[in-house]
Design a protein around this motif. Structure first.
Motif, PDB file in Angstrom:
ATOM      1  N   LYS A   1     -40.098  47.029 -15.874  1.00 50.63           N
ATOM      2  CA  LYS A   1     -40.495  47.400 -17.230  1.00 50.63           C
ATOM      3  C   LYS A   1     -39.818  46.486 -18.244  1.00 50.63           C
ATOM      4  N   ALA A   2     -40.551  46.182 -19.307  1.00 46.73           N
ATOM      5  CA  ALA A   2     -40.014  45.382 -20.409  1.00 46.73           C
ATOM      6  C   ALA A   2     -40.063  46.249 -21.671  1.00 46.73           C
ATOM      7  N   MET A   3     -38.887  46.531 -22.238  1.00 44.69           N
ATOM      8  CA  MET A   3     -38.811  47.350 -23.452  1.00 44.69           C
ATOM      9  C   MET A   3     -38.447  46.454 -24.620  1.00 44.69           C
ATOM     10  N   PHE A   4     -39.163  46.624 -25.726  1.00 40.66           N
ATOM     11  CA  PHE A   4     -39.009  45.753 -26.885  1.00 40.66           C
ATOM     12  C   PHE A   4     -38.437  46.478 -28.080  1.00 40.66           C
ATOM     13  N   GLY A   5     -37.731  45.701 -28.903  1.00 40.70           N
ATOM     14  CA  GLY A   5     -37.268  46.154 -30.204  1.00 40.70           C
ATOM     15  C   GLY A   5     -37.400  45.000 -31.173  1.00 40.70           C
ATOM     16  N   TYR A   6     -37.592  45.306 -32.442  1.00 38.44           N
ATOM     17  CA  TYR A   6     -37.816  44.254 -33.432  1.00 38.44           C
ATOM     18  C   TYR A   6     -37.371  44.738 -34.805  1.00 38.44           C
ATOM     19  N   VAL A   7     -37.064  43.767 -35.655  1.00 33.10           N
ATOM     20  CA  VAL A   7     -36.670  44.043 -37.034  1.00 33.10           C
ATOM     21  C   VAL A   7     -37.084  42.841 -37.873  1.00 33.10           C
ATOM     22  N   LEU A   8     -37.481  43.125 -39.101  1.00 30.20           N
ATOM     23  CA  LEU A   8     -37.946  42.077 -39.998  1.00 30.20           C
ATOM     24  C   LEU A   8     -37.408  42.348 -41.393  1.00 30.20           C
ATOM     25  N   ALA A   9     -37.012  41.299 -42.092  1.00 30.89           N
ATOM     26  CA  ALA A   9     -36.555  41.443 -43.472  1.00 30.89           C
ATOM     27  C   ALA A   9     -37.648  42.122 -44.300  1.00 30.89           C
ATOM     28  N   LYS A  10     -37.231  42.978 -45.218  1.00 33.76           N
ATOM     29  CA  LYS A  10     -38.161  43.795 -45.994  1.00 33.76           C
ATOM     30  C   LYS A  10     -39.220  42.967 -46.720  1.00 33.76           C
ATOM     31  N   LYS A  11     -38.845  41.816 -47.243  1.00 32.53           N
ATOM     32  CA  LYS A  11     -39.824  41.046 -48.011  1.00 32.53           C
ATOM     33  C   LYS A  11     -40.934  40.464 -47.142  1.00 32.53           C
ATOM     34  N   PHE A  12     -40.801  40.577 -45.808  1.00 33.30           N
ATOM     35  CA  PHE A  12     -41.838  40.089 -44.900  1.00 33.30           C
ATOM     36  C   PHE A  12     -42.629  41.228 -44.250  1.00 33.30           C
ATOM     37  N   TRP A  13     -42.359  42.468 -44.656  1.00 31.76           N
ATOM     38  CA  TRP A  13     -43.094  43.612 -44.116  1.00 31.76           C
ATOM     39  C   TRP A  13     -44.552  43.546 -44.548  1.00 31.76           C
ATOM     40  N   GLY A  14     -45.408  44.113 -43.709  1.00 33.18           N
ATOM     41  CA  GLY A  14     -46.810  44.282 -44.071  1.00 33.18           C
ATOM     42  C   GLY A  14     -47.676  43.042 -43.924  1.00 33.18           C
ATOM     43  N   ARG A  15     -47.174  42.011 -43.288  1.00 37.41           N
ATOM     44  CA  ARG A  15     -47.931  40.760 -43.126  1.00 37.41           C
ATOM     45  C   ARG A  15     -48.392  40.519 -41.683  1.00 37.41           C
ATOM     46  N   GLY A  16     -48.051  41.422 -40.775  1.00 36.58           N
ATOM     47  CA  GLY A  16     -48.435  41.255 -39.377  1.00 36.58           C
ATOM     48  C   GLY A  16     -47.536  40.340 -38.580  1.00 36.58           C
ATOM     49  N   LEU A  17     -46.397  39.952 -39.152  1.00 37.57           N
ATOM     50  CA  LEU A  17     -45.510  39.008 -38.458  1.00 37.57           C
ATOM     51  C   LEU A  17     -44.830  39.637 -37.245  1.00 37.57           C
ATOM     52  N   ALA A  18     -44.363  40.873 -37.373  1.00 37.84           N
ATOM     53  CA  ALA A  18     -43.718  41.525 -36.225  1.00 37.84           C
ATOM     54  C   ALA A  18     -44.719  41.687 -35.088  1.00 37.84           C
ATOM     55  N   ALA A  19     -45.944  42.065 -35.412  1.00 37.51           N
ATOM     56  CA  ALA A  19     -46.980  42.222 -34.378  1.00 37.51           C
ATOM     57  C   ALA A  19     -47.288  40.889 -33.713  1.00 37.51           C
ATOM     58  N   GLU A  20     -47.239  39.820 -34.475  1.00 39.32           N
ATOM     59  CA  GLU A  20     -47.496  38.480 -33.934  1.00 39.32           C
ATOM     60  C   GLU A  20     -46.446  38.121 -32.874  1.00 39.32           C
ATOM     61  N   ALA A  21     -45.187  38.345 -33.191  1.00 36.90           N
ATOM     62  CA  ALA A  21     -44.112  38.045 -32.239  1.00 36.90           C
ATOM     63  C   ALA A  21     -44.168  38.992 -31.037  1.00 36.90           C
ATOM     64  N   LEU A  22     -44.399  40.275 -31.311  1.00 33.64           N
ATOM     65  CA  LEU A  22     -44.451  41.253 -30.226  1.00 33.64           C
ATOM     66  C   LEU A  22     -45.619  40.962 -29.289  1.00 33.64           C
ATOM     67  N   THR A  23     -46.763  40.588 -29.831  1.00 33.08           N
ATOM     68  CA  THR A  23     -47.925  40.264 -28.994  1.00 33.08           C
ATOM     69  C   THR A  23     -47.594  39.140 -28.024  1.00 33.08           C
ATOM     70  N   PHE A  24     -46.929  38.103 -28.531  1.00 28.32           N
ATOM     71  CA  PHE A  24     -46.563  36.994 -27.655  1.00 28.32           C
ATOM     72  C   PHE A  24     -45.704  37.487 -26.494  1.00 28.32           C
TER      73      PHE A  24
END
Length: 179
Positions: free
Chosen positions: A93-116
């Protein structure tokens, strides 16, 4: 199993192993913000020095080729961290965690990295499940997981402590993609 890639790039991000000298930039970008760390397992850092220790430990895991593996996320063409993502690999199993600076929220960046990383992990013969969880009061994080191809599987009662919110165990949604 193949080790995770030490660096990777998506359409808008580059991800790399952390360096100890990243601590001031990580601190300034997101690690000192209680709103960013609200639903995380660690509270906002009050000083840079403990963050240097954390980054040093993350680097050590890479050196030993052992989980968890952490990457700093930067906008493509920049080396300045705007977030991080990590994976813990254990028992297929691979378990993921992520965090992004507030000014970058809502742009799909975390999903982009997580998808990869979800795609990378499920391409490994030894890994059959990619999963993550988030606090029930954090629906944007559920959306990140869903955009990365994970499906909401259920509710984990009294699963996780968010130190910023107090010492009580909190309910979490769990999402996964399996092969």
């Amino acid at each position: 199993m193949n080790p995770p890639p030490e660096i990777f790039a998506t359409a808008r991000l580059s991800a790399r192993k952390p360096r100890v000298d990243d601590a001031p930039a990580v601190f300034a970008s997101y690690a000192n913000d209680p709103e960013v760390t609200r639903y995380l397992s660690w509270p906002a850092y009050a000083r840079v020095e403990p963050l240097k220790n954390f980054l040093s430990e993350a680097i050590s895991h890479w050196g030993k080729n052992e989980s968890p593996f952490a990457w700093l996320l930067c906008l493509r063409g920049s080396d300045r961290p705007i977030g991080s993502i990590g994976v813990t690999i254990e028992g297929g199993k691979a378990m993921f965690g992520y965090v992004l600076a507030k000014k970058f929220w809502g742009r799909g960046l975390a999903a982009e990295a997580l998808t990869f990383l979800v795609d990378w992990s499920l391409a490994q013969p030894e890994i059959s499940r990619a999963w993550a969880y988030c606090d029930v009061e954090n629906p944007p994080s559920v959306r990140v997981m869903e955009k990365a191809g994970m499906m909401r599987e259920g509710l984990l009662h009294r699963w996780h402590v968010c130190p910023t919110l107090g010492p009580e165990l909190r309910d979490c949604f769990v999402c996964a993609k399996v092969k």
